[in-house]
Design a protein around this motif. Structure first.
Motif, PDB file in Angstrom:
ATOM      1  N   ASN A  89       0.832  -1.208   0.000  1.00 29.17           N
ATOM      2  CA  ASN A  89       0.000   0.000   0.000  1.00 29.17           C
ATOM      3  C   ASN A  89       0.863   1.252   0.000  1.00 29.17           C
ATOM      4  O   ASN A  89       0.869   2.020   0.981  1.00 29.17           O
ATOM      5  CB  ASN A  89      -0.922  -0.007   1.229  1.00 29.17           C
ATOM      6  CG  ASN A  89      -1.811  -1.245   1.254  1.00 29.17           C
ATOM      7  OD1 ASN A  89      -2.537  -1.514   0.308  1.00 29.17           O
ATOM      8  ND2 ASN A  89      -1.718  -2.016   2.323  1.00 29.17           N
ATOM      9  N   LEU A 130       1.529   6.024  -8.996  1.00 27.14           N
ATOM     10  CA  LEU A 130       1.477   4.591  -9.301  1.00 27.14           C
ATOM     11  C   LEU A 130       2.466   4.258 -10.429  1.00 27.14           C
ATOM     12  O   LEU A 130       3.123   3.205 -10.400  1.00 27.14           O
ATOM     13  CB  LEU A 130       0.046   4.190  -9.674  1.00 27.14           C
ATOM     14  CG  LEU A 130      -0.217   2.694  -9.824  1.00 27.14           C
ATOM     15  CD1 LEU A 130       0.185   1.905  -8.590  1.00 27.14           C
ATOM     16  CD2 LEU A 130      -1.693   2.430 -10.137  1.00 27.14           C
ATOM     17  N   ALA A 168      -6.870   1.792  -3.297  1.00 24.93           N
ATOM     18  CA  ALA A 168      -6.275   3.085  -3.667  1.00 24.93           C
ATOM     19  C   ALA A 168      -7.176   3.982  -4.524  1.00 24.93           C
ATOM     20  O   ALA A 168      -6.697   4.964  -5.084  1.00 24.93           O
ATOM     21  CB  ALA A 168      -4.944   2.844  -4.386  1.00 24.93           C
ATOM     22  N   PRO A 189      -9.389  -0.892  -7.652  1.00 22.71           N
ATOM     23  CA  PRO A 189      -9.554  -0.439  -6.262  1.00 22.71           C
ATOM     24  C   PRO A 189     -11.010  -0.345  -5.822  1.00 22.71           C
ATOM     25  O   PRO A 189     -11.342   0.385  -4.898  1.00 22.71           O
ATOM     26  CB  PRO A 189      -8.926   0.951  -6.330  1.00 22.71           C
ATOM     27  CG  PRO A 189      -9.246   1.424  -7.713  1.00 22.71           C
ATOM     28  CD  PRO A 189      -9.253   0.213  -8.602  1.00 22.71           C
ATOM     29  N   GLY A 196      -2.276  -1.544  -4.689  1.00 27.12           N
ATOM     30  CA  GLY A 196      -3.369  -0.585  -4.900  1.00 27.12           C
ATOM     31  C   GLY A 196      -4.754  -1.107  -4.582  1.00 27.12           C
ATOM     32  O   GLY A 196      -5.745  -0.624  -5.140  1.00 27.12           O
ATOM     33  N   SER A 234      -6.889   7.665  -3.961  1.00 23.68           N
ATOM     34  CA  SER A 234      -5.593   8.233  -4.362  1.00 23.68           C
ATOM     35  C   SER A 234      -5.467   8.304  -5.884  1.00 23.68           C
ATOM     36  O   SER A 234      -4.717   9.114  -6.403  1.00 23.68           O
ATOM     37  CB  SER A 234      -4.432   7.373  -3.840  1.00 23.68           C
ATOM     38  OG  SER A 234      -4.542   7.208  -2.466  1.00 23.68           O
ATOM     39  N   LEU A 235      -6.176   7.433  -6.578  1.00 29.82           N
ATOM     40  CA  LEU A 235      -6.078   7.402  -8.042  1.00 29.82           C
ATOM     41  C   LEU A 235      -7.074   8.359  -8.702  1.00 29.82           C
ATOM     42  O   LEU A 235      -6.818   8.880  -9.777  1.00 29.82           O
ATOM     43  CB  LEU A 235      -6.330   5.976  -8.557  1.00 29.82           C
ATOM     44  CG  LEU A 235      -5.281   4.938  -8.164  1.00 29.82           C
ATOM     45  CD1 LEU A 235      -5.765   3.525  -8.493  1.00 29.82           C
ATOM     46  CD2 LEU A 235      -3.954   5.215  -8.869  1.00 29.82           C
ATOM     47  N   GLU A 267       0.503   4.031  -1.238  1.00 28.96           N
ATOM     48  CA  GLU A 267      -0.208   5.305  -1.100  1.00 28.96           C
ATOM     49  C   GLU A 267      -0.267   5.754   0.365  1.00 28.96           C
ATOM     50  O   GLU A 267      -0.592   6.901   0.648  1.00 28.96           O
ATOM     51  CB  GLU A 267      -1.615   5.205  -1.709  1.00 28.96           C
ATOM     52  CG  GLU A 267      -2.624   4.326  -0.988  1.00 28.96           C
ATOM     53  CD  GLU A 267      -2.537   2.838  -1.335  1.00 28.96           C
ATOM     54  OE1 GLU A 267      -1.487   2.390  -1.853  1.00 28.96           O
ATOM     55  OE2 GLU A 267      -3.510   2.118  -1.066  1.00 28.96           O
TER      56      GLU A 267
END
Ligand code: GLA
Length: 674
Positions: free
Chosen positions: A21, A67, A51, A86, A48, A54-55, A23
């Motif tokens: 992980n 990434l 994630a 995700p 991910g 975050s993406l 992130e």
């Protein structure tokens, strides 16, 4: 070559690694991670998994830079990526824009934000957003050289009672039944005047005043499993549309009640399991062994993936005990012994915050200079020594029936003679003596091919469809041995009692008719006497059973059913059936089961091992790989065997010594090798 063969070649045997992980961490940490992963021999990470936020921090605004960098770093370090979609963790913005994606509970209340899996699988909005992020991800990374596998979402599981679920449930029912008359009939809606006259009157089975229609409830379980599966299939098809040669999997759970994995398994390249045997439970490795046999069987004996386990303690229970030194290694080898082709963990690096901040990891809070990290290094080394074993599997002459439909019938619908059935406990009661005596066991569904087996164990098939019942009868007719326990073959696929006396599906098979089911009163015990004079006690349940073609192997020696059969033997076609009509005390039950297996001509590969030594065999065309695993932390063991111990490289002639919690993997020529 299959996609999984290519994957095995790529990682050089076993996949070894864990959830990663990045992130949650500063980029400086990523570099240290890759360095330490290399040191530990990690060759694969699941990346991910949660994630999404975050993406795609805002709707339609993507941030893939981080990434890209992580994928490049991992690739440069020689580490393959099992890249996750995700979609198990919808971002908070999605739940604000569209609160209707939150799953509604049976009582009508929606879940709040703060956990994960907070989506209604039937929500078209959820599916649309999930498809969008999946498409973006696949578009960007399908040809990245680090990509080795797709990990679709995570632990599919939510059951939802939303309006969208009702809409989808109706569509599912229309496909299944075609018209309302057929549905009304299947659901026995004349009972309590529940007849439907319009499809729109049908809702998901939220909380009724008292009891719920048992067929409607059962169909809702089937529907929910299918709705979740549709989510998986949609994402799988998206990633496949970009590139077709990468294996696609999702991760399953142990004894997970809400998804019929028999229906899921054919849709993925390999089945993958997350499992957290409780180190505080002295028998957790036995239930783990059953899961491993189930997971191997779900795809017809193909090697499976151990996707997540704990390096030491977990953080989800009231008491989270560490795995004592050696336990993690032993548990990992146990999974491998039953055809796992990977040893992966949740997670690579222990998190600092969030709910799982005390969950163990390959790299714990105490860093690389720690007991756990050292054990991880050793395990990585040993898995490399075992590389020839990857891709091999095992063979069994005994099969045990485990079916989600049967489970749901027994535990998800009320109104049975007793309300405290536990299908997993019943299955484990039948599996445990086989495990203790080192019998290889496959797990089968009611729709499985049974021809390869000598013995079929049917723990408690209360609900079985016509095809499943006929497969069991045909298996016996063709010469198989069936050991069946009480309350089997009672209802059809619509949860309706089969006609012409219990057990409708198996009356001829067991050679007896049951007049009534007699659940026992609390603390009631019955004396049972076997034909050879052995006596045992029984509890919990009795069938009031009347022999037809069957004969009594044991009878009640007291009570109102004195003289009636408690265990029946019946010759059926070329086969033999042993039916157990009560809950026998453990020693008598185990002895009966093992005698039945022995009488069918089945021999375990090892006789006379102590109960704390587990034995399982994987085989290739040329070799057998005999895994000997000592689960005792106190006692050693010596086992008569000859071959090469792959873990030490030593030749073993006649006897191998196992230290407490020790293991050996003996390679020897396959007796049937050309
Ligand atoms: C599951 C999940 C992981 C993690 C672990 C903790 O298996 O997939 O994300 O939460 O449990 O044991």
């Amino acid at each position: 070559m299959t996609r999984m063969d290519a994957f095995r070649n790529r990682v050089g045997g076993f996949a070894f690694g864990g959830d990663y992980n990045p992130e949650q961490w500063d980029p400086a940490v990523w570099r240290e991670d890759v360095r330490l992963m290399r040191e530990a021999g990690v060759n694969t990470v699941s990346l991910g998994v949660f994630a999404w936020a975050s993406l795609e921090p805002e709707p339609g605004k993507y941030e893939f830079g981080w990434l890209d960098e992580v994928m490049d770093l991992l690739h440069a370090g020689g580490i393959s990526v099992n890249l996750a979609t995700p979609t198990a963790a919808p971002p908070v913005w999605l739940t604000h824009l569209h609160p209707e994606v939150f799953p509604v509970m049976a009582d009508g209340q929606p879940f709040g934000f703060g956990n994960r899996l907070h989506y209604d699988p039937s929500s078209p909005i959820y599916r649309e957003y999930a498809a969008r992020i999946t498409t973006r991800l696949a578009g960007r990374y399908s040809f990245h050289p680090a990509l080795a596998m797709w990990h679709i979402s995570n632990e599919y599981g939510p059951t939802a009672y939303n309006e969208a679920s009702s809409v989808a449930f109706r569509a599912w029912l229309r496909r299944k039944y075609g018209d309302l008359k057929t549905l009304n009939d299947a659901w026995t809606t004349h009972f309590w005047g529940q007849t439907y006259t319009d499809w729109d009157q049908i809702e998901v089975p939220n909380i009724p005043r008292t009891w719920m229609n048992p067929a409607r409830k059962l169909d809702f379980k089937r529907f929910t499993s299918d709705a979740l599966l549709e989510c998986f299939l949609a994402e799988r098809d998206i990633v496949r549309s970009f590139r077709d040669d990468i294996p696609v999997v999702t991760n399953f759970m142990r004894f997970f009640r809400h998804a019929d994995y028999w229906r899921w398994a054919p849709e993925e390249d390999a089945v993958a399991l997350d499992i957290y045997p409780d180190p505080a439970d002295p028998d957790s490795h036995v239930s783990a062994a059953f899961q491993y046999d189930l997971f191997r069987s779900l795809k017809g004996g193909q090697p499976w993936l151990l996707m997540e386990q704990a390096a030491s303690a977990v953080s989800q229970w009231r008491l989270n005990v560490v795995k004592e030194p050696g336990r993690m290694r032993l548990g990992s080898l146990q999974a491998v012994s039953r055809a796992a082709d990977s040893v992966m963990f949740f997670q690579w690096r222990a998190g600092r915050g969030g709910h799982e901040r005390f969950h163990s990891a390959m790299l714990p809070h105490s860093g690389p200079d720690s007991r756990t990290f050292k054990e991880v290094l050793d395990l990585g080394r040993e898995l490399r020594l075992l590389a020839p074993v990857a891709g091999t599997t095992s063979r069994s002459e005994v099969a045990i029936l485990f079916d989600w439909d049967g489970w749901w019938g027994l535990e998800e619908t009320a109104g049975l003679p007793r309300a405290d059935f536990s299908y997993p406990d019943t299955v484990m009661r039948h599996y445990t003596p086989l495990w203790e005596h080192h019998h290889p066991v496959d797990v089968v569904a009611s729709a499985s091919e049974l021809g390869a087996y000598k013995v079929l164990v049917v723990p408690n098939a209360y609900l079985i469809d016509d095809d499943g019942a006929e497969r069991i009868r045909a298996f016996a007719r063709d010469g198989g041995t069936v050991l069946m326990s009480f309350f089997s073959g009672v209802v059809d696929a619509c949860n309706r009692v089969r006609p012409d006396g219990y057990p409708g599906a198996f009356r001829e098979l067991i050679g007896a008719k049951i007049d009534e089911y007699w659940p026992a009163r609390p603390h009631e015990e019955f004396a049972v006497e076997f034909a050879d004079g052995r006596r045992a006690t029984a509890t919990w349940w009795r069938d009031d059973l009347h022999l037809e073609t069957g004969t009594a192997l044991a009878t009640y020696a007291d009570g109102l059913l004195r003289g009636r059969a408690a265990v029946v033997e019946n010759r059926y076609g070329a086969g033999r059936v042993v039916y157990i009509a009560t809950l026998l005390e453990r020693a008598a039950f185990d002895a009966l089961l093992l005698e039945t297996v022995a009488a069918a001509g089945v021999r375990a590969p090892f006789d006379g091992l102590p109960a704390h030594v587990e034995c399982a065999v994987r085989e290739s065309a040329a070799h057998e790989y005999v895994f000997l695993l000592n689960h005792s932390a106190e006692a050693g063991a010596s086992v008569p065997v000859t071959g090469t111990d792959l873990l030490t490289g030593r030749e073993v002639t006649g006897e191998v010594e196992l230290a407490p919690l020790g293991a050996a993997v003996i390679q020897r020529p396959h007796p049937q090798a050309p």
